[in-house]
Design an enzyme around this catalytic site. Structure first.
Site, PDB file in Angstrom:
ATOM      1  N   SER A  48      -7.816  -3.361  -1.868  1.00 46.05           N
ATOM      2  CA  SER A  48      -8.744  -2.295  -1.623  1.00 46.05           C
ATOM      3  C   SER A  48      -9.707  -1.975  -2.281  1.00 46.05           C
ATOM      4  CB  SER A  48      -7.507  -0.945  -1.620  1.00 46.05           C
ATOM      5  OG  SER A  48      -6.856  -0.850  -0.624  1.00 46.05           O
ATOM      6  N   ASP A  78      -4.017  -1.471  -6.660  1.00 46.97           N
ATOM      7  CA  ASP A  78      -4.207  -2.054  -5.214  1.00 46.97           C
ATOM      8  C   ASP A  78      -5.914  -2.675  -5.205  1.00 46.97           C
ATOM      9  OD1 ASP A  78      -4.766  -2.503  -2.636  1.00 46.97           O
ATOM     10  OD2 ASP A  78      -4.527  -0.683  -1.746  1.00 46.97           O
ATOM     11  N   GLN A 130      -1.194   2.792  -5.741  1.00 46.35           N
ATOM     12  CA  GLN A 130      -2.737   2.811  -5.522  1.00 46.35           C
ATOM     13  C   GLN A 130      -3.679   2.474  -6.719  1.00 46.35           C
ATOM     14  OE1 GLN A 130      -3.553   6.625  -3.987  1.00 46.35           O
ATOM     15  NE2 GLN A 130      -2.865   6.218  -2.175  1.00 46.35           N
ATOM     16  N   TYR A 168       0.180  -0.226  10.241  1.00 50.85           N
ATOM     17  CA  TYR A 168      -0.597  -1.418  10.238  1.00 50.85           C
ATOM     18  C   TYR A 168      -1.144  -1.847  11.712  1.00 50.85           C
ATOM     19  CZ  TYR A 168      -0.396  -2.273   5.323  1.00 50.85           C
ATOM     20  OH  TYR A 168      -0.387  -2.028   3.986  1.00 50.85           O
ATOM     21  N   ARG A 171       0.792  -1.134  -0.020  1.00 54.07           N
ATOM     22  CA  ARG A 171      -0.132  -0.093   0.052  1.00 54.07           C
ATOM     23  C   ARG A 171       0.832   1.316  -0.003  1.00 54.07           C
ATOM     24  NH1 ARG A 171      -5.097  -2.107   3.558  1.00 54.07           N
ATOM     25  NH2 ARG A 171      -6.312  -2.678   1.796  1.00 54.07           N
TER      26      ARG A 171
END
Ligand code: NAD
Length: 389
Positions: A141, A138, A135, A237, A130
């Site tokens: 996501s 991803d 992006q 995280y 990430r």
């Protein structure tokens, strides 16, 4: 270089790894594309639509996979009952496969070994870091966004009540109450969707940042006073909590659970089994007819009594353990995924078609097998731990 797009054969999987829009983009990059006939059936894209975009249509999937230099898929290869052959064995030796593999999960170890034995360069779409450059690739996501939305719609469908406040001549109907546990990508989208439907939403997470985001979407945050050094690790995280903190959290959640009509469970620490935050005893205290959507079921689930793969009724509560939620919203899930994988391929071949860039950080993180060697660290660690089947 030929890209092959087979029809997904996993049961109830309607998604497809390329759309006519991305086929055109691959051709512009210098690839050729072949799509299996009826691959787009589940999302109402016809063979003609793919042909018009420049793809050839393959009626024989064995030939398609044997001739493709790179195969793009959504789900991991499985046994093809019709052909009585495993999909891995249909791939050409030395070819490239890009798909979701979840290589660290014990049930994937057999596939990972098969791919390595067959000298496939396998790249997993769940391995994309990430970071901002990644992006657009991803896919996790993207699929979590779909899941957060769809899980609320599925719960609404189960509820025997309205979600918004409704004024009637008889009196006012109160809005439904939601509790979202885990405010990551799934949870935040679930909060936004439940709010749009007019629900009253509470949320809990162990990361302060996630709580702030949940609050900004209109959820009332359930305060959990946990030291952030215990809850947040590398890269921001979440960390797995010690048992004593899980117990504290269960006590904290309890009263909110009892008044909720819908509970969305999406608490997860990457690479770990999902924490049990809702026990059978807690389910017993919930309102009859209420709904639990246990989204973390692939990692074991956040509720002790969820049955994987189905809706079940327990102590009067409807509990959903359905795993492939994005497959139930296949048009937008495919559009997102097809574009994620396109940007991944564009980055993989940024030095030219046919020239794999295996030194790129995004590629290193997602490489599973190459030249008959397993490269994926999570997979190797899990296999060494004796978790392999
Ligand atoms: P994510 O990593 O973005 O979010 C997980 C969130 O859980 C994080 O905000 C983390 O801080 C929080 N969390 C961790 N431990 C917690 C605890 N003890 N209490 C409260 N919160 C805690 O992940 P995501 O993309 O939102 O995915 C969440 C889950 O949904 C995963 O298990 C994922 O595999 C699953 N998922 C399922 C489907 C499906 O079809 N069923 C699809 C997509 C994702």
């Amino acid at each position: 270089m030929l890209i092959g797009i087979p029809k997904e054969i996993l049961s109830e999987e309607k998604r497809v790894a390329a759309t006519p829009e991305t086929v055109r983009k691959y051709i512009d990059l210098g690839f050729e594309v072949a799509v299996e006939s009826s691959a787009g059936e589940g999302i109402a894209i016809s063979d003609d639509d793919y042909s018009l975009a420049g793809a050839t249509i393959a009626t024989d999937v064995e030939r398609l996979l044997a001739e493709s230099d790179m195969v793009l898929k959504v789900k991991q290869p499985v046994f093809n009952q019709r052909l009585d052959k495993h999909e891995v064995n249909l791939l050409r030796d030395g070819s490239i496969l890009i798909t979701f593999l979840h290589p660290a999960a014990p049930e994937s170890h057999d596939i990972v070994k098969r791919l390595s034995d067959k000298n496939i360069t396998a790249l997993t779409m769940d391995g994309i870091p990430r970071i901002s450059r990644a992006q657009r690739m991803d896919a996790l996501s993207s699929m979590s966004t779909v899941t957060g939305y769809k899980s609320v719609i599925m719960a609404a469908n189960q509820l025997p009540t309205f979600i918004p406040m409704i004024g009637t001549a008889i009196g006012t109907i109160k809005p439904a109450k939601f509790l979202v546990v885990g405010a990551g990508v799934v949870g935040l989208q679930a909060i936004a969707t439940a709010k749009r439907l007019g629900g009253i939403v509470k949320a809990i997470d162990i990361r302060n940042d996630a709580c702030t985001e949940a609050g900004s979407l209109g959820a009332k945050v359930v305060e959990f006073d946990i030291p952030q050094e215990l809850a947040v690790g590398k890269g921001g995280y979440a960390k797995a909590l010690e048992d004593e903190w899980i117990e504290i959290e269960q006590h904290l959640i309890g009263p909110h659970l009892e008044e909720a009509d819908v509970v969305i469970l999406s608490a997860l620490v990457p690479g770990e089994v999902a924490p049990i935050l809702v026990t059978e005893k807690m389910v017993a205290k919930m309102k009859p007819g209420s709904v639990i959507m246990d989204i973390s079921i692939d990692q074991g689930g956040n509720c002790e009594v969820t049955e994987a793969g189905r809706f079940s009724q327990r102590l009067g509560v409807n509990i959903c353990g359905i795993q492939n939620i994005p497959g139930r919203m296949a048009v937008h899930a495919s559009w997102l995924y097809a574009n994620n994988i396109y940007y991944y391929v564009e980055n993989l071949f940024k030095n030219g078609v046919g020239e794999l860039d295996l030194k790129d950080e995004i590629v290193i993180n997602s490489l599973v097998t190459h030249r008959s060697t397993i490269h994926h660290q999570g997979s190797l660690k899990a296999m060494r731990g004796g978790l392999s089947n």
